[in-house]
Design a protein around this motif. Structure first.
Motif, PDB file in Angstrom:
ATOM      1  N   ASP A   1      -4.649 -16.203  -1.576  1.00  0.00           N
ATOM      2  CA  ASP A   1      -5.310 -16.340  -2.465  1.00  0.00           C
ATOM      3  C   ASP A   1      -6.582 -15.522  -1.728  1.00  0.00           C
ATOM      4  O   ASP A   1      -7.257 -14.736  -2.880  1.00  0.00           O
ATOM      5  N   LEU A   2      -6.806 -14.280  -0.653  1.00  0.00           N
ATOM      6  CA  LEU A   2      -7.499 -13.834  -0.061  1.00  0.00           C
ATOM      7  C   LEU A   2      -7.284 -12.093  -1.386  1.00  0.00           C
ATOM      8  O   LEU A   2      -7.828 -11.703  -1.625  1.00  0.00           O
ATOM      9  N   ARG A   3      -6.068 -12.026  -1.109  1.00  0.00           N
ATOM     10  CA  ARG A   3      -5.414 -10.580  -1.792  1.00  0.00           C
ATOM     11  C   ARG A   3      -5.737 -11.353  -3.171  1.00  0.00           C
ATOM     12  O   ARG A   3      -6.166 -10.049  -3.793  1.00  0.00           O
ATOM     13  N   ASP A   4      -5.359 -11.801  -3.209  1.00  0.00           N
ATOM     14  CA  ASP A   4      -5.869 -12.028  -5.163  1.00  0.00           C
ATOM     15  C   ASP A   4      -6.962 -11.538  -5.670  1.00  0.00           C
ATOM     16  O   ASP A   4      -7.359 -11.075  -6.357  1.00  0.00           O
ATOM     17  N   ALA A   5      -7.527 -11.930  -4.746  1.00  0.00           N
ATOM     18  CA  ALA A   5      -9.643 -12.636  -5.566  1.00  0.00           C
ATOM     19  C   ALA A   5      -9.948 -10.921  -4.389  1.00  0.00           C
ATOM     20  O   ALA A   5     -10.639 -10.412  -6.125  1.00  0.00           O
ATOM     21  N   LEU A   6      -9.149 -10.308  -3.884  1.00  0.00           N
ATOM     22  CA  LEU A   6      -9.560  -8.996  -3.485  1.00  0.00           C
ATOM     23  C   LEU A   6      -8.941  -8.043  -4.094  1.00  0.00           C
ATOM     24  O   LEU A   6      -9.420  -6.778  -4.932  1.00  0.00           O
ATOM     25  N   ALA A   7      -7.890  -8.126  -4.657  1.00  0.00           N
ATOM     26  CA  ALA A   7      -7.184  -7.432  -5.470  1.00  0.00           C
ATOM     27  C   ALA A   7      -7.681  -7.134  -7.397  1.00  0.00           C
ATOM     28  O   ALA A   7      -8.456  -6.016  -7.436  1.00  0.00           O
ATOM     29  N   ALA A   8      -8.411  -8.251  -7.284  1.00  0.00           N
ATOM     30  CA  ALA A   8      -9.106  -8.720  -8.580  1.00  0.00           C
ATOM     31  C   ALA A   8     -10.869  -7.696  -8.507  1.00  0.00           C
ATOM     32  O   ALA A   8     -10.749  -6.785  -9.534  1.00  0.00           O
ATOM     33  N   VAL A   9     -11.359  -7.508  -7.861  1.00  0.00           N
ATOM     34  CA  VAL A   9     -12.314  -7.098  -7.170  1.00  0.00           C
ATOM     35  C   VAL A   9     -11.858  -5.513  -7.400  1.00  0.00           C
ATOM     36  O   VAL A   9     -12.448  -4.474  -7.615  1.00  0.00           O
ATOM     37  N   LEU A  10     -10.865  -5.073  -6.469  1.00  0.00           N
ATOM     38  CA  LEU A  10     -10.662  -3.476  -6.411  1.00  0.00           C
ATOM     39  C   LEU A  10     -10.176  -3.070  -7.451  1.00  0.00           C
ATOM     40  O   LEU A  10     -10.890  -2.063  -8.080  1.00  0.00           O
ATOM     41  N   ASP A  11      -9.475  -3.859  -8.221  1.00  0.00           N
ATOM     42  CA  ASP A  11      -8.830  -3.542  -9.722  1.00  0.00           C
ATOM     43  C   ASP A  11     -10.460  -3.008 -10.410  1.00  0.00           C
ATOM     44  O   ASP A  11     -11.022  -2.477 -11.731  1.00  0.00           O
ATOM     45  N   GLU A  12     -11.020  -4.467 -10.653  1.00  0.00           N
ATOM     46  CA  GLU A  12     -12.862  -4.046 -11.574  1.00  0.00           C
ATOM     47  C   GLU A  12     -13.609  -2.390 -11.201  1.00  0.00           C
ATOM     48  O   GLU A  12     -13.754  -2.372 -12.078  1.00  0.00           O
ATOM     49  N   ALA A  13     -13.317  -1.722  -9.904  1.00  0.00           N
ATOM     50  CA  ALA A  13     -13.703  -0.637  -9.451  1.00  0.00           C
ATOM     51  C   ALA A  13     -13.275   0.188  -9.514  1.00  0.00           C
ATOM     52  O   ALA A  13     -13.705   1.203  -9.318  1.00  0.00           O
ATOM     53  N   GLY A  14     -11.939  -0.516 -10.105  1.00  0.00           N
ATOM     54  CA  GLY A  14     -11.166   1.196 -10.430  1.00  0.00           C
ATOM     55  C   GLY A  14     -10.095   1.637  -8.795  1.00  0.00           C
ATOM     56  O   GLY A  14     -10.362   3.031  -8.579  1.00  0.00           O
ATOM     57  N   LYS A  15     -10.327   0.797  -7.860  1.00  0.00           N
ATOM     58  CA  LYS A  15      -9.447   1.614  -6.702  1.00  0.00           C
ATOM     59  C   LYS A  15      -8.738   0.729  -6.423  1.00  0.00           C
ATOM     60  O   LYS A  15      -7.750   0.807  -5.424  1.00  0.00           O
ATOM     61  N   THR A  16      -7.897   0.277  -7.376  1.00  0.00           N
ATOM     62  CA  THR A  16      -6.632   0.190  -6.947  1.00  0.00           C
ATOM     63  C   THR A  16      -5.241   1.005  -6.293  1.00  0.00           C
ATOM     64  O   THR A  16      -4.687   0.576  -5.420  1.00  0.00           O
ATOM     65  N   GLU A  17      -5.805   2.371  -7.211  1.00  0.00           N
ATOM     66  CA  GLU A  17      -4.392   3.287  -6.612  1.00  0.00           C
ATOM     67  C   GLU A  17      -5.507   3.579  -4.940  1.00  0.00           C
ATOM     68  O   GLU A  17      -4.182   4.110  -4.365  1.00  0.00           O
TER      69      GLU A  17
END
Length: 416
Positions: A172-188
């Motif tokens: 659950d933490l991974r999914d929530a954090l992935a969403a934060v990173l995606d919104e900030a443009g930091k996934t890559e």
């Protein structure tokens, strides 16, 4: 995000069992293989208690499978678990701490997601598991056993509940954090950093590990260093033999005190008040033999050790290499501003060693391309190169910095 729970999450947790038999292990592997989604993994060591850094407990959680706590000492081979999950994404919190001991038992991921490192990249002010869980999931964890002696047998139930929670919340933490990173443009950015952690080579062994003794700066002369070296070596051998953390046998302060006192007999060593520790008296003959060896050896160590950092500390650069000092200060200011703009810690944007190294010895001809190539050679990731190469090149070629370099070269042709 939900409101934080008002009681520690652990209080409602079911009893936890440690898997110790091969049959129970194989049954757990089958359940994990039948689950879905990424696999959360954690390991508990006995740092500060045992000499080794081996895992004494390995926790695994997967949705639709549950949490499983394995005793790696009893289980032995983990090949079946490795085969079942090798192609899945493995979730960690601070993966660099767990990967070495997991590799020792044959558990080696091919893809990871690190919630601690991800939280750093996201710009979270606190990145401990409890803080990140509370911020993103609204759950309060009572982190009470992180520094426990996990070689203890049997393990208390409260410790096991703590260990299970370390992995149960990670998906659950991974999914929530992935969403934060995606919104900030930091996934890559996160992907590159996770991959770097996964493939980072182990640090080479230190040429003279005894020089890491705390308080060594207080010793004067090569004879005192020889006694310290001999005592450290004797303690390390005894620690390996008994699998006890060296500092629990005799602390660093005891070694430094004995080296400074340079006792001339076993009785004199026993009289050194600061020579303390659980084995300071029971193994006194061992320690005296080490002191006597240090007192009489002709193989005296150098005052400065082998393999120590080749660059002086930045505070000395203004005198030692003024041009490098100007480059470093200008580049650091630019990179710091970029880190603040990206909301990423400075040390994650570019390691201090990397910035110091390129500032001390820049490319012969400074340009965006040459600085980028130098950063790549220093193992900077593509996103780091993209974010900093042009800034560093501009800092190095700023008129004030160039003028300072020219002045330094005129005064001392050896300085560049």
């Amino acid at each position: 995000m939900t409101d934080a729970l008002t009681v520690p999450f652990e209080e409602g947790h079911d009893a936890v069992k440690v898997i110790e038999s091969r049959d129970d292990y194989l049954e757990a592997v089958a359940a994990i293989a039948a689950g879905h989604g990424p696999v959360a993994v954690d390991a508990e060591r006995a740092s500060g208690y045992r000499y080794s850094q081996r895992a004494y407990l390995i926790q695994v959680f997967r949705r639709d499978a549950g949490a499983f706590l394995f005793d790696p000492i009893a289980i032995g081979s983990f090949q079946e678990l490795q085969d079942a999950i090798v192609d899945e994404e493995w979730l960690f919190h601070a993966a660099s701490q767990d990967l070495p001991c997991l590799r020792e038992v044959g558990l080696v991921p091919t893809r990871i997601f690190d919630t601690e490192l991800g939280a750093r990249i996201a710009g979270f002010p606190r990145v401990g598991l409890g803080a990140v869980v509370e911020q993103l999931l609204g759950i309060t964890l009572a982190k009470a056993h992180s520094a426990a002696d996990w070689s203890t047998r049997p393990l208390p139930q409260s410790w096991l509940v703590y260990a299970a929670l370390d992995v149960e919340l990670l998906p659950d933490l991974r999914d929530a954090l992935a969403a934060v990173l995606d919104e900030a443009g930091k996934t890559e950015i996160a992907r590159q950093e996770f991959d770097a952690v996964l493939h980072r080579a182990p640090k080479p062994a230190r040429a003279e590990p005894w020089r890491r003794l705390s308080g060594m700066h207080a010793l004067r002369g090569t004879r005192a260093l020889a006694i310290a070296r001999s005592l450290w070596t004797a303690r390390d051998a005894f620690a390996q033999e008994t699998d006890i953390a060296p500092g629990r046998i005799i602390p660093d302060s005891a070694i430094v005190a004995a080296a400074a006192a340079a006792p001339e007999s076993r009785k004199d060593l026993a009289a050194v008040k600061a020579f303390t520790g659980r084995a300071s008296r029971s193994e006194l003959d061992r320690w005296w033999a080490a002191v006597d060896e240090g007192r009489t050896t002709e193989d005296l160590p150098r005052l400065r050790g082998k393999g120590e950092p080749t660059l002086p500390p930045p505070r000395a650069w203004a005198d030692r290499n003024p041009a490098a000092d100007r480059r470093y200060k200008a580049a650091r200011a630019a990179v710091t501003a970029r880190a603040e703009e990206l909301d990423i810690p400075l040390e994650n944007l570019l390691t201090p060693d990397t910035l110091r190294t390129i500032s001390w010895e820049p490319p012969a001809t400074v340009s965006d391309e040459s600085v980028a190539a130098a950063l790549v050679a220093l193992d900077a990731r593509p996103w780091q190169v993209e974010a900093t190469a042009s800034l560093i090149a501009s800092a190095f070629t700023a008129p004030a910095v160039v003028a300072a370099a020219q002045d330094s070269s005129a005064e001392d042709p050896a300085v560049s």
